[in-house]
Each structure stands twice: as C-alpha cells, then as structure tokens.
Design a protein around this motif. Sequence first.
Motif, PDB file in Angstrom:
ATOM      1  N   ALA A 123      12.046  -1.949   3.498  1.00 52.07           N
ATOM      2  CA  ALA A 123      14.050  -2.753   3.216  1.00 52.07           C
ATOM      3  C   ALA A 123      14.931  -2.353   3.398  1.00 52.07           C
ATOM      4  CB  ALA A 123      13.818  -2.255   1.844  1.00 52.07           C
ATOM      5  N   PHE A 124      15.376  -0.930   4.096  1.00 49.20           N
ATOM      6  CA  PHE A 124      16.187  -0.510   4.037  1.00 49.20           C
ATOM      7  C   PHE A 124      16.618  -0.767   5.809  1.00 49.20           C
ATOM      8  CE2 PHE A 124      16.223   2.997   1.098  1.00 49.20           C
ATOM      9  CZ  PHE A 124      16.783   2.216  -0.112  1.00 49.20           C
TER      10      PHE A 124
ATOM     11  N   GLY B 194       7.576   5.603   2.161  1.00 46.36           N
ATOM     12  CA  GLY B 194       7.753   4.056   1.737  1.00 46.36           C
ATOM     13  C   GLY B 194       8.171   3.010   1.573  1.00 46.36           C
ATOM     14  N   PHE B 195       7.831   2.453   0.896  1.00 47.74           N
ATOM     15  CA  PHE B 195       8.679   0.925   0.772  1.00 47.74           C
ATOM     16  C   PHE B 195       9.926   0.718   1.289  1.00 47.74           C
ATOM     17  CE2 PHE B 195      10.261  -3.087  -0.806  1.00 47.74           C
ATOM     18  CZ  PHE B 195       9.253  -4.081   0.190  1.00 47.74           C
ATOM     19  N   LEU B 196      11.054   1.161   0.254  1.00 44.07           N
ATOM     20  CA  LEU B 196      12.186   1.382   0.783  1.00 44.07           C
ATOM     21  C   LEU B 196      12.405   1.285   2.011  1.00 44.07           C
ATOM     22  CD1 LEU B 196      13.737   2.431  -2.078  1.00 44.07           C
ATOM     23  CD2 LEU B 196      12.999  -0.405  -1.220  1.00 44.07           C
TER      24      LEU B 196
ATOM     25  N   ASP C 235       0.744  -1.510   0.064  1.00 44.13           N
ATOM     26  CA  ASP C 235      -0.047  -0.015  -0.054  1.00 44.13           C
ATOM     27  C   ASP C 235       0.723   1.383   0.003  1.00 44.13           C
ATOM     28  OD1 ASP C 235       1.120  -0.484   2.743  1.00 44.13           O
ATOM     29  OD2 ASP C 235      -0.382   0.637   3.591  1.00 44.13           O
ATOM     30  N   LYS C 236       2.176   0.559  -0.589  1.00 43.33           N
ATOM     31  CA  LYS C 236       3.752   2.286   0.159  1.00 43.33           C
ATOM     32  C   LYS C 236       3.695   2.460  -1.068  1.00 43.33           C
ATOM     33  CE  LYS C 236       4.374   1.595   4.545  1.00 43.33           C
ATOM     34  NZ  LYS C 236       3.826   3.076   5.722  1.00 43.33           N
TER      35      LYS C 236
END
Length: 121
Positions: A86-87, A80-82, A72-73
């Motif tokens: 992720a990071f 955001g997703f990253l 949803d991001k």
Amino acid sequence: EIRGLEERTLLVVLDGVITSLHRGVAADEHRRRLEEDGTDVRLLEDSEVLLPGFIDTHIHFPQFPFTGAGIDKPLMGQEGFLTSYAFPTEESMAELGTARAVYGMAMETLLSHGTTTALIF
C-alpha cells in the motif's frame, strides 16, 4: 422465479436523476406526452430489466493495481501488506502519469462491472 413490477411503469430520468415514476394508465399517458414533446423514450423489451448500479463504499484507487495480492500478509508490521504494497504504491501516485493510468484503469473497471457510485480514497 423472477419477479418484477406487475404493471406498466414509466421511470423518468433527466440528467442522471430520477424525476418521476408513473404506473398503469398514467404511465402510458405520460409516455405519450413525452413522445409528443419530442423526448426520447427508451422502452424495455420483455427480456430486459432495469437494475440500479452497485455502490462501493470504500475503495483506495492507488491500491487498485494489486487487488487480491498480499492476502497472505498481516496488515501491519515490517513485512505487512501496508508496508509491502500500500504505502509504496500510494507514494507512486505523486507521478501524475502513473496516477492518471491507475485511476483511469480503476474507474473503467468499476464502471464495466456495474459500479456507478464509489467513495474513493
């Protein structure tokens, strides 16, 4: 309709590599020679099929624990997703125990679902 090879086929695999393919009478003759030499031969039953493994051409193992999350991001940006997923997760792989657990889980899951080849990041 299920279709397959129409004639008897012998696929020879050594150390995970296909080394030869024999069809028809040649397959039967080659199989007899292998068995005479003491080589294990696995015959498929009529109800069995031989399928190649799946290939995943791009997978990030550090991101595996949250597969399907964050859809949803947006990919980039402060929320955001990253940035959110992720990071931080990739940074946590600096801890060897965490990395071993995550990579082990990812590998077991891939193999259990038929993926035999992957380009892993």
